[in-house]
Design a protein around this motif. Structure first.
Motif, PDB file in Angstrom:
ATOM      1  N   PRO A   1      -3.113   2.710  11.076  1.00 19.40           N
ATOM      2  CA  PRO A   1      -3.005   3.292   9.733  1.00 19.40           C
ATOM      3  C   PRO A   1      -2.871   4.820   9.820  1.00 19.40           C
ATOM      4  O   PRO A   1      -3.364   5.430  10.775  1.00 19.40           O
ATOM      5  CB  PRO A   1      -4.324   2.909   9.068  1.00 19.40           C
ATOM      6  CG  PRO A   1      -4.844   1.765   9.845  1.00 19.40           C
ATOM      7  CD  PRO A   1      -4.376   1.961  11.247  1.00 19.40           C
TER       8      PRO A   1
ATOM      9  N   GLY B   1      -3.416  -0.324   2.020  1.00 17.57           N
ATOM     10  CA  GLY B   1      -3.568   1.094   2.327  1.00 17.57           C
ATOM     11  C   GLY B   1      -4.774   1.732   1.663  1.00 17.57           C
ATOM     12  O   GLY B   1      -4.910   2.960   1.661  1.00 17.57           O
TER      13      GLY B   1
ATOM     14  N   TRP C   1      -3.341   5.183   2.240  1.00 14.63           N
ATOM     15  CA  TRP C   1      -2.913   5.329   3.622  1.00 14.63           C
ATOM     16  C   TRP C   1      -1.691   4.441   3.867  1.00 14.63           C
ATOM     17  O   TRP C   1      -1.425   3.503   3.112  1.00 14.63           O
ATOM     18  CB  TRP C   1      -4.027   4.884   4.557  1.00 14.63           C
ATOM     19  CG  TRP C   1      -5.228   5.780   4.615  1.00 14.63           C
ATOM     20  CD1 TRP C   1      -5.966   6.243   3.559  1.00 14.63           C
ATOM     21  CD2 TRP C   1      -5.856   6.287   5.786  1.00 14.63           C
ATOM     22  NE1 TRP C   1      -7.011   7.003   3.987  1.00 14.63           N
ATOM     23  CE2 TRP C   1      -6.972   7.056   5.363  1.00 14.63           C
ATOM     24  CE3 TRP C   1      -5.602   6.175   7.144  1.00 14.63           C
ATOM     25  CZ2 TRP C   1      -7.816   7.704   6.259  1.00 14.63           C
ATOM     26  CZ3 TRP C   1      -6.453   6.811   8.047  1.00 14.63           C
ATOM     27  CH2 TRP C   1      -7.533   7.571   7.606  1.00 14.63           C
ATOM     28  N   THR C   2      -0.992   4.723   4.943  1.00 11.84           N
ATOM     29  CA  THR C   2       0.012   3.787   5.433  1.00 11.84           C
ATOM     30  C   THR C   2      -0.735   2.691   6.191  1.00 11.84           C
ATOM     31  O   THR C   2      -1.466   2.995   7.131  1.00 11.84           O
ATOM     32  CB  THR C   2       1.020   4.481   6.365  1.00 11.84           C
ATOM     33  OG1 THR C   2       1.648   5.553   5.669  1.00 11.84           O
ATOM     34  CG2 THR C   2       2.072   3.501   6.839  1.00 11.84           C
ATOM     35  N   PRO C   3      -0.594   1.431   5.791  1.00 12.19           N
ATOM     36  CA  PRO C   3      -1.387   0.357   6.421  1.00 12.19           C
ATOM     37  C   PRO C   3      -1.053   0.168   7.904  1.00 12.19           C
ATOM     38  O   PRO C   3       0.026   0.535   8.371  1.00 12.19           O
ATOM     39  CB  PRO C   3      -0.994  -0.889   5.622  1.00 12.19           C
ATOM     40  CG  PRO C   3      -0.376  -0.380   4.368  1.00 12.19           C
ATOM     41  CD  PRO C   3       0.269   0.923   4.722  1.00 12.19           C
TER      42      PRO C   3
END
Length: 273
Positions: free
Chosen positions: A177, A219, A250-252
């Motif tokens: 992430p 995310g 967040w970006t997963p």
């Protein structure tokens, strides 16, 4: 002639007692065994001596750089027990019993409490198969995990007070992430938002707090916990700083082309000058 004999005998003893068998094991995301360094996230550098002693170094590969993060010294105690001494953790004992093609194992802390038990293809390093149960030092069940060929498939998790935590958390994935703006931006937020009370300076309270949380498939930052405590004032301040960014997406993390929950830890050091 006598001196020559002594020298030859000494060399022979060294060869018999200290000759080593070297081995390197490479691992990718989710502890998948891979064939070479190019496909690896980390590797174990293992040196086995004939005197029953094994040295093992864990080396992480990141951004074309390598750095050692852990080292173990393993000694044979008897036919069914080894001792494992880590640089970072206390000495543990691993008891094991061969059952068909697998070893049943129990890891015990220095007070004799079981901290991990399950099945493995090897005694050290472990190559996990089937269910593995982990415990807090209090005896409270921490997690039940299911493995296939050393790769984590699923898990159930509990906090030390017995409350249920998130299920199916992964710790090592293909793509970790990412905080908006990257890890450097997260560090900058932490550094610029830490506020310390005057009593911290008066009492010279300092140390490293580790905050853990889960980044979900969407995310979101969830499940904030203090994984390593120092002092309630520092612990609460570290929680507050991370809580401030919990609303950001967040970006997963990605594992096998799927978004998954990922356990994330952030160390926050409080150092007084």
């Amino acid at each position: 002639m006598k001196h020559l004999f002594i020298i030859l005998a000494y060399i022979l003893m060294c060869n018999l007692g200290f000759s080593q068998k070297k081995e390197i094991k490479y691992y990718g995301a989710n502890n998948k065994v891979v064939e070479n360094k190019a496909a690896a996230n980390y590797y174990l550098n293992i040196k086995r001596s004939k005197n029953g002693k094994t040295l093992c170094q864990k080396v992480v590969i990141k951004s074309n750089s390598e750095y050692e993060v852990e080292q173990w010294t393993v000694k044979s105690v008897n036919d069914s027990t080894i001792s494992i001494k880590s640089q970072r953790k206390n000495l543990i004992s691993r008891r094991f019993l061969k059952q068909d093609s697998l070893f049943v194992f129990w890891d015990l802390d220095n007070e004799g409490n079981i901290i991990q038990e399950g099945r493995s293809r090897a005694v050290f390093p472990l190559h996990l198969e089937g269910e593995v149960r982990k415990y807090y030092s209090s005896g409270q069940l921490k997690s039940t995990e299911v493995y296939e060929n050393n790769q984590l498939l699923s898990n159930e998790n509990w906090l030390e007070n017995g409350d249920k935590y998130f299920n199916n958390i992964f710790y090592s994935v293909d793509i970790m992430p990412e905080y908006p703006g990257g890890e450097e931006q997260l560090r900058r937020h932490i550094a610029t938002n830490i506020n310390l009370l005057e009593c911290v300076y008066k009492e010279r309270i300092q140390g490293k707090v580790i905050i853990g949380f889960v980044i979900t498939e969407e995310g979101s930052l969830e499940g904030l916990i203090v994984e390593k405590k120092v002092h309630s004032i520092l612990d609460n301040e570290a929680l507050r700083v991370i809580q401030d960014v919990s609303h950001k997406k967040w970006t997963p993390g990605i594992l096998n082309d799927k978004k998954v929950k990922v356990k994330y830890s952030v160390p926050i050091s409080f150092v007084l000058h």
